[in-house]
Scaffold this active site. Structure first.
Site, short mmCIF file in Angstrom:
data_model
loop_
_atom_site.label_atom_id
_atom_site.label_comp_id
_atom_site.label_asym_id
_atom_site.label_seq_id
_atom_site.Cartn_x
_atom_site.Cartn_y
_atom_site.Cartn_z
N GLY B 148 0.82 -1.20 0.00
CA GLY B 148 0.00 0.00 0.00
C GLY B 148 0.86 1.25 0.00
O GLY B 148 2.07 1.21 0.23
N CYS B 149 0.22 2.38 -0.27
CA CYS B 149 0.96 3.64 -0.39
C CYS B 149 1.50 4.08 0.97
O CYS B 149 2.69 4.36 1.11
CB CYS B 149 0.08 4.71 -1.02
SG CYS B 149 -1.56 4.87 -0.30
N TYR B 150 0.63 4.15 1.97
CA TYR B 150 1.12 4.51 3.30
C TYR B 150 2.20 3.53 3.78
O TYR B 150 3.26 3.95 4.27
CB TYR B 150 -0.02 4.52 4.32
CG TYR B 150 -0.98 5.68 4.22
CD1 TYR B 150 -0.54 7.00 4.29
CD2 TYR B 150 -2.35 5.47 4.09
CE1 TYR B 150 -1.44 8.07 4.24
CE2 TYR B 150 -3.25 6.53 4.04
CZ TYR B 150 -2.79 7.82 4.11
OH TYR B 150 -3.68 8.87 4.06
N THR B 152 4.37 1.84 2.21
CA THR B 152 5.65 2.06 1.55
C THR B 152 6.40 3.22 2.21
O THR B 152 7.57 3.10 2.58
CB THR B 152 5.45 2.35 0.05
OG1 THR B 152 4.87 1.19 -0.56
CG2 THR B 152 6.76 2.70 -0.64
#
Lengths: 342, 342, 342, 342
Positions: B148-150, B152
């Protein structure tokens, strides 16, 4: 490899040139100058370039510009006319992204730019760098005057109509909207975030320097005088120009076919299907102009919508396109970035 | 050439994958599917891709996905777990950009995602696709769970501290700010421009699905339990994640050296000089994570600032990076875009 | 009617004071000064005030400030300490919106603000103008030090916890996000629209002047030392502060009841229901602080969300609230504007 | 006290009406209806109204609307024509903020709005609620058709020219730019933050419903046919309309004097000095229209710049202005909010 120099690389045009040149396969960056930032690594001023540009800014007096094949001037108006002739005399080719060599009539230039021109002889030799209209002259030019952002969007939008002589050449209107980066990286109150965000305004309605530049280009295409009302507006977005263009038909014509034919071979102009509304983000960070033609109610009024990224097709991208032409490279070299959307 | 398929290409992750794959020298786009947009040319839905993508969306049942070398799932959570196993069974490699295979503990996954997992056997075989931490496993993976973005931004920000065991593993805090594209291309009131612009808010403070994903990764690095408070916020920008991370030192350590050493060889992680404040725009549209480490007042508290573009290093770019690893290509292939700034 | 003077009315705090005072039923504007804009009609500089403010800016040396009942200083730091004592000596009451009189410890002030204090004797007499915490002192104050924007949001957010002594006073964290108007109306590159829009960054992580101000206030409430990590961030919105506050419980307590009781009588503090996430726009242009308290996973960590409009409850509105108290008016007089949303 | 009802109060027009009515000294809110939100407290849906509005939404069938003195319809087009006649028959006065009663020609209305009109008899009796042009009729109206946002900005901008018959009535152009709140609070992809931010586009160039409304009003003023090209654009700001209007002079006239005289007595129309460029933020959240008139190069072309807040003078504020007229109150009652800037 083409050895490239950049004079005045601390503004938005400069950093955008660097973004494009860093990825260009036929280019080596040889020198970047800045009076105020001499000694500062480029990537310190522009962290987006960390790891990609190792150069530091040089003082203009010390930079090895005459060892370059081509020098881009990304300076304020009035610098290149002083500095470029020395380089030109040594055979360096020059692309000026400022306005110094855009207007053929030096008197008109001096009126609009409020200074005496320092090298009128080079005005006469400069080529106006709008490749879609003047490609052949650019190939052999030693000095290219890269067009302004508004003039690019407006001239590409109106060229097919004016060239085909299907509209009145008086009464043209260009209602243009620009992102705030068009105002440059100078610290000024009116372009602060808290001033320009969530806000919209016109400016320069009484007169704007890009008006004579547009008129000069269109008149050349039309082979006759052109009369244009030009109203620029400041829009709360970083990049992008949207030109909404109004003209009056003088004859019946298939507008969609006219535009598609005119731009059929152009890699950087995209004529949208009939009825479309191009968005500025559809060209964000790319060297593209997208155009749609409308004829509301099937009347005599034509409405053309033309969008570019002011920093790319309206400045740095167009400059690289000109460089490609000048050095015999395929025109699209290093310019095939896909627009960033959303 | 790697034949690539994309399942569910109508969201922001999909269009961003297309932007990156179009410029990738070793890839041919073989199929893109969408249930709702079957038959629509991709470039009609995403005008930014006009002239660059000729494919139309196919219906998932008719798309030649099993003729692909790799298939990206850019679908909502809960789709890949149903559809990927068929492809995997035929030897197609799969990179899932959704959450289906990210959590090793199926029971935890089912609690957070509110559905029964359809292929727990593949959860066990999936490799978590954060290349900077788990590169070797990714090379040989058949199924990669793209982070996921967060997660990472947070894991890359905290990894050096946790791996070196120089901070308390309880009491970690990740105060994260995301651009609105992180919420996807679904029509919802709270992400309308008139709601999200000129506004800032936290959400999901009671609990967010990315919390267990982060904790799982950090615990693996730490070799012990980890306790983390995670607070996400919605920020009025299109792209970007800024993670502000708080930890408590348990020993003396040269933080700057720790980070620089940890990421010395990494092409996509940039450790800024001491005292720096990375901006999200410095990674806009690029596959990069920039990190700065602070120790205010020279106390025990460490503050780490970590920024990524949520659609690139936080999604599509990382997926392409994983693909490069899986197919033995240089890891940076097709991923050297310079950040777009301003 | 209260005769009001404003010193330094050309910034955002000044124009916001004018917006509020124009609608205040007990006030007449007597003088507004500006060194740079002396002679300019206020409504020419701020077209939003056309038809509502007839005054022109006076030169500070010529303005009839000593005929005022109260003078607001909306000046940069370091001006009021020179100019206010003269007025105070004549019995004029003064509300300083800058930082000159906020810190009781002059040595600390001089360290953070980098100048010698010109009137330490008035520091001792000044009252810190946070009405919800120090209302009674404000009523009789001759000189009020109006709090900073961050300190208002953070102190109101943490006060109930600290006063009730239910959290550790070390290890407090204030992760704060501010709109760009907080940086003022100075022309600077980093707050240009093209720099600050679509971007997010922390700043001042090594140390920020509002940190000692917050610590001073919380320590007074706690009756003990307080240790706080304060990280401010620049957010692409015009107005608003969002403080995300982290503390560690030392005892069991009904947090929701604690906050609701603490602020029960307060007209300008709104405790949201449990589980809520206040948005900055819910207080836009209004003199309000909205707060929500969370305890993720029912652990020891408390997360408090506190939002204000930095120009209203964080500056001009709070100043008017202080004026109302000082002049015996109902505290809400002229301050019942409904937030502007969307 | 005027007992007020609102039908359909869940959109932006509804919440803006509430903001204005809450501060209106002669009004009590009697009922607010919503089919979808029946039972929900208004302040739960709109936290900006917490502490100011105690009502909950009622189901339209159960709300005591016929006990109101006036009912505002803040509904989608096509609702008021069904629901208003029942109230009108009972003597309730109605202000419709939708389009149901704006066009006198029912056939034209049905063509543009794509439905059969349910109460053509009330179309004939309705008064077009643009007070600056039709004040006397509004005073005694039972049913007021509140103008659209674009039509307000355009008609106020062109009225002096058209009424004085100093311009050609063919060839008028209205190039209009609207903030995104003009599209309403419906969840739609194209108005998501990630779509509409940092972007600009035209829409509806082929034809827009506000065009016949504008033409109807101008033709009535001109006493002759009017021909207008109307191009609306979506602008990345929450509120505001900027109309750039082009007309061709047919005679010599002192434009500045013409406009100043025309609007001399108007409390809500502000004619700026010659050469000015009104900004949308200079009317943000206020019931104002600011206008500047230009004649570039002293030619025949007039350029008029007209700005309003689409939700105030373009919707809710104008509706309250109409209510004030209908109930014999001073026209400015409850409408003297100072614009919020920055």
């Amino acid at each position: 490899m083409i050895r490239v120099g950049i004079v005045g690389g601390t503004g938005y045009t400069g950093v955008e040139l660097l973004r494009l040149l860093v990825g260009h396969p036929n280019v080596t960056l040889h020198a970047i100058t800045s009076r105020g930032e001499a000694g500062t690594p480029v990537a310190q001023l522009f962290p987006s370039l960390r790891g990609r540009v190792d150069l530091a800014f040089s003082h203009p007096d010390e930079a090895p510009l005459d060892a370059c094949d081509v020098v881009f001037f990304a300076t304020p108006n009035g610098i290149a006319m002083h500095e470029a002739p020395k380089l030109l005399a040594k055979g360096v080719r020059v692309i000026d992204l400022a306005a110094d060599f855009r207007l053929r009539d030096v008197a008109v230039w001096e009126r609009w730019y409020g200074m005496r021109h320092a090298s009128p002889e080079w005005v006469a030799k400069a080529v106006y760098g709008l490749p879609e209209l003047f490609r052949d002259e650019i190939r052999t030019a030693q000095l290219v005057a890269n067009p302004g952002c508004y003039p690019t969007a407006v001239q590409l939008g109106l060229a097919p109509l004016v060239k085909a002589q299907v509209v009145r050449c008086e009464g043209l209107i260009a209602d243009c909207k620009s992102g705030v980066s068009g105002a440059g990286r100078k610290a000024e109150v009116h372009t602060l975030f808290a001033e320009a965000s969530d806000n919209f305004k016109a400016y320069g309605v009484a007169g704007h320097r890009h008006q004579p530049e547009i008129v000069q280009g269109l008149a050349r295409l039309a082979g006759t005088d052109v009369e244009l009302t030009f109203v620029p507006h400041l829009t709360p977005m970083i990049r992008g120009i949207h030109a909404t263009l109004y003209a009056e038909l003088t004859t019946e014509v298939d507008l969609q076919a006219l535009y598609e034919t005119f731009y059929r071979e152009e890699p950087f102009v995209d004529v949208l299907p009939s009825g479309a509304h191009p968005e500025t983000r559809s060209v964000r960070a790319a060297n593209l102009c997208r155009i749609a033609v409308h004829r509301p109610g099937n009347g005599r009024r034509v409405v053309v919508l033309s969008v570019i990224d002011n920093l790319v097709k309206g400045a740095a991208g167009q400059a690289v396109q000109n460089m490609n032409l000048m050095f015999g490279l395929p025109e699209t070299t290093g310019l095939m970035q896909v627009p960033v959307s959303p």
